[in-house]
Design an enzyme around this catalytic site. Structure first.
Site, PDB file in Angstrom:
ATOM      1  N   ASP A   1      -8.731  -1.258   0.940  1.00 24.35           N
ATOM      2  CA  ASP A   1      -9.633  -0.120   1.145  1.00 24.35           C
ATOM      3  C   ASP A   1      -9.838   0.723  -0.112  1.00 24.35           C
ATOM      4  O   ASP A   1     -10.646   1.641  -0.109  1.00 24.35           O
ATOM      5  CB  ASP A   1      -9.081   0.797   2.247  1.00 24.35           C
ATOM      6  CG  ASP A   1      -9.164   0.164   3.616  1.00 24.35           C
ATOM      7  OD1 ASP A   1      -9.881  -0.842   3.759  1.00 24.35           O
ATOM      8  OD2 ASP A   1      -8.499   0.666   4.539  1.00 24.35           O
TER       9      ASP A   1
ATOM     10  N   MET B   1     -12.252 -12.064   7.938  1.00 26.00           N
ATOM     11  CA  MET B   1     -12.684 -13.165   7.064  1.00 26.00           C
ATOM     12  C   MET B   1     -12.709 -12.696   5.613  1.00 26.00           C
ATOM     13  O   MET B   1     -12.384 -13.437   4.690  1.00 26.00           O
ATOM     14  CB  MET B   1     -14.063 -13.663   7.482  1.00 26.00           C
ATOM     15  CG  MET B   1     -14.047 -14.280   8.856  1.00 26.00           C
ATOM     16  SD  MET B   1     -15.642 -14.903   9.322  1.00 26.00           S
ATOM     17  CE  MET B   1     -15.676 -16.390   8.356  1.00 26.00           C
TER      18      MET B   1
ATOM     19  N   GLY C   1       0.807  -1.213   0.000  1.00 23.83           N
ATOM     20  CA  GLY C   1       0.000   0.000   0.000  1.00 23.83           C
ATOM     21  C   GLY C   1       0.843   1.266   0.000  1.00 23.83           C
ATOM     22  O   GLY C   1       2.023   1.246  -0.358  1.00 23.83           O
ATOM     23  N   ASP C   2       0.235   2.363   0.447  1.00 22.61           N
ATOM     24  CA  ASP C   2       0.933   3.650   0.397  1.00 22.61           C
ATOM     25  C   ASP C   2       2.243   3.624   1.182  1.00 22.61           C
ATOM     26  O   ASP C   2       3.264   4.135   0.716  1.00 22.61           O
ATOM     27  CB  ASP C   2       0.012   4.791   0.877  1.00 22.61           C
ATOM     28  CG  ASP C   2      -0.602   4.512   2.242  1.00 22.61           C
ATOM     29  OD1 ASP C   2      -0.532   3.357   2.708  1.00 22.61           O
ATOM     30  OD2 ASP C   2      -1.148   5.450   2.840  1.00 22.61           O
TER      31      ASP C   2
ATOM     32  N   THR D   1      -4.187  -2.247  -1.786  1.00 18.11           N
ATOM     33  CA  THR D   1      -4.949  -1.794  -0.626  1.00 18.11           C
ATOM     34  C   THR D   1      -6.361  -2.319  -0.738  1.00 18.11           C
ATOM     35  O   THR D   1      -7.024  -2.114  -1.757  1.00 18.11           O
ATOM     36  CB  THR D   1      -5.017  -0.259  -0.501  1.00 18.11           C
ATOM     37  OG1 THR D   1      -6.151   0.065   0.300  1.00 18.11           O
ATOM     38  CG2 THR D   1      -5.161   0.452  -1.823  1.00 18.11           C
TER      39      THR D   1
ATOM     40  N   ARG E   1     -10.510   2.236   7.468  1.00 16.42           N
ATOM     41  CA  ARG E   1     -10.166   3.096   8.600  1.00 16.42           C
ATOM     42  C   ARG E   1     -10.336   4.575   8.224  1.00 16.42           C
ATOM     43  O   ARG E   1     -10.890   5.344   8.978  1.00 16.42           O
ATOM     44  CB  ARG E   1      -8.715   2.786   9.001  1.00 16.42           C
ATOM     45  CG  ARG E   1      -8.208   3.555  10.108  1.00 16.42           C
ATOM     46  CD  ARG E   1      -7.660   2.713  11.262  1.00 16.42           C
ATOM     47  NE  ARG E   1      -7.791   3.503  12.471  1.00 16.42           N
ATOM     48  CZ  ARG E   1      -8.733   3.357  13.386  1.00 16.42           C
ATOM     49  NH1 ARG E   1      -9.629   2.404  13.265  1.00 16.42           N
ATOM     50  NH2 ARG E   1      -8.798   4.137  14.427  1.00 16.42           N
TER      51      ARG E   1
END
Ligand code: ADP
Ligand code: FBP
Ligand code: MG
Length: 494
Positions: free
Chosen positions: A222, A377, A191-192, A220, A267
């Protein structure tokens, strides 16, 4: 090390007509000028040689801004990904390594598999090393040899066969290890944070004058990496979330005043909750970090729940883990607790369950609330079919880029086309759900939930959106003094 600003890479810019800007990525020949080149072995590969124009035109670029106005500038472009006629590495010379860093995400094993198979099948590379346990694996863990045979069916498994970790980024030790092992292609899947880490590795490699291509594949769950259309694994996560939402719906629908509450990952960015809600159509309310909400009074969550229960007898709420964090902190203060407080109360799902139960108990209404937390999960599943194809294309694009000598770049899909993007462009800002655009409006209209927003919230969101748009669509951010805008034909375009 985390949270530090992106590495000081001077942007490599080329200007063209009508406001055209190519935001190019570094190349090993930028600092090692007289390297030999070789014909791309793909020209003799039976699978590819039948494809007309298999090689990418060296002048092809991909525009970042696809909606333009008649007199508007053409804007920023990235170098198109794909195989080049000539490469900067001979197959025997390549010693590649792959590392996975940060949190898990569906598709990691597919990307590993396809980098290995791509290097081997397309370029005849045989030396590929798997670095175990994230960045610290370069100097503190074992490595494994990766071959097409050893990775043959790993795409059917969740997680990463290499293991992953947070922390442990010691740039000097990592580059020492790269140099000592004779590695000359580094593939970082992360990710970042990982891409920032790859950026500083690239800087050090360049400083030492090593012929090493450092390339990233953004990961990511997200979907919070900017510029790119979507991150791999996101679709799989949204699909898997449907199972939890369905379960919540069944539970809620089978009880008097049933409420199904599902917590999903996210988040700082609520994309999983947003898209899982849109896909499901069973969700009555979706709460994300980008959109503040409140519980009590007119227009608040409790009134809305009361209304839905009266109308429908049950309801489903989806909450992203980062939603309402400010509200939780305020409430905890009211309860005389420290802001860092009890770990359970910081879980928005548990906190919300408790608040809803308390509210209806106070109003002497019996409700049946079932809270489902499927987050880990969801993250542990293997990628779905569409993500498998996406991972394959990303892996092949990154291999073509490294073989062609590009370095200090991450691969990504922009407006449906794969391209090479400088590290700093994807680490400078987090992608967030824009609550002032039509996609969020679609969600509000599909759930019928209140927007919870005051005029001030909307104004603040607009200002933030404009700031982001300027940063991402405008000229390259943080241009440094050493940045040069040069005509595209004098850019040493490869
Ligand atoms: N600014 C930075 N410079 C160097 N390494 C970093 C930086 N930020 C994060 N990293 C390293 O990248 C790895 C993954 O970062 P993390 O933020 O945990 O996950 P993600 O890559 O998913 O964002 C960790 O090993 C971390 O030490
Ligand atoms: O428990 P961990 O491993 O720290 O991971 C949880 C975090 O990872 C995330 O999924 C983000 O990870 P990525 O964006 O790097 O995939 C967050 O939503 C969540 O807060
Ligand atoms: Mg991160």
């Amino acid at each position: 090390m985390d949270g530090t600003p992106p590495p000081k890479t001077g942007a490599k810019l080329a200007a063209g007509e009508a406001g055209y800007v190519l935001e190019d990525v570094p190349h090993v020949s930028d600092y090692l000028p007289d390297l030999p080149t070789y014909p791309n072995p793909l020209q003799d590969n039976t699978a590819y040689s039948v494809v007309k124009q298999y090689f990418v035109n060296p002048d092809d670029t991909v525009c970042q801004k696809i909606v333009v106005h008649k007199d508007g500038p053409r804007g920023n472009h990235f170098r198109r990904a794909g195989p080049r006629q000539r490469v900067y590495f001979e197959p025997d010379e390549v010693h590649a390594c792959i590392v996975t860093c940060g949190g898990l995400c569906p598709g990691l094993n597919t990307v590993i598999r396809e980098i290995v198979c791509g290097l081997s099948d397309m370029y005849g590379v045989t030396k590929i090393l798997g670095i175990q346990g994230g960045y610290r694996g370069f100097y503190a863990r074992n490595t494994i040899d990766l071959t097409p045979k050893s990775v043959n069916d790993i795409h059917k498994r969740g997680g990463t066969i290499l293991g992953s970790s947070r922390g442990g980024h010691d740039t000097m030790k990592i580059v020492d290890s790269i140099q000592y092992r004779g590695i000359n292609q580094v593939y970082v899947i992360g990710g970042d944070g990982s891409q920032r880490g790859a950026g500083v590795i690239f800087e050090e490699v360049r400083k030492r004058g090593l012929k090493v291509a450092v390339a990233g594949i953004p990961k990511t769950i997200d979907n919070d990496i900017p510029v790119i259309d979507k991150s791999f694994g996101f679709d799989s996560a949204v699909e898997e979330a449907q199972r939890a939402i369905n379960a919540a719906h069944v539970e809620a629908g089978s009880a008097d005043n049933g409420i199904g509450l599902v917590k999903l990952m996210g988040r700082y960015s609520g994309f999983i909750a947003h898209y899982a809600t849109l896909a499901s159509r069973d969700v009555d309310c979706c709460l994300i970090p980008e959109s503040p909400f409140y519980l009590e009074g007119e227009g608040g969550l409790f009134k809305y729940i009361e209304k839905r229960l009266k109308e429908n007898g049950h309801m489903v709420i989806v909450v992203a883990e980062g939603a309402g964090q400010k509200l939780i902190a305020e409430n905890m203060k009211e309860m005389g607790q420290d802001a860092s407080g009890n770990a359970l109360l910081l879980d928005v799902g548990l906190w919300l369950s408790q608040k809803i139960n308390e509210h209806f108990k106070k109003n002497k209404t019996t409700i049946n609330l079932k809270y489902i937390d499927p987050t880990y999960m969801i993250r542990a599943i293997p990628s779905n079919a569409s993500d498998n194809v996406y991972c394959t294309l990303l892996a092949h694009s990154v291999v073509h880029g490294a073989m062609a000598g590009y370095t200090g770049f991450t691969v990504g899909q922009v407006n449906g086309r794969h391209c090479y993007i400088p590290f700093y462009r994807i680490t400078e800002k987090q992608n967030k759900v824009s609550i002032t655009d039509r996609m969020w409006a679609r969600l509000l209209s599909s759930t019928n939930q209140p927007s919870f927003l005051s005029k001030q919230d909307v104004d603040d969101a607009k200002v933030e959106d404009e700031r982001t748009a300027k940063l991402l669509d405008g000229s390259p951010s943080n241009p440094k003094v050493e940045d040069k805008v040069v005509p595209s034909n004098s850019n040493g375009v490869k």
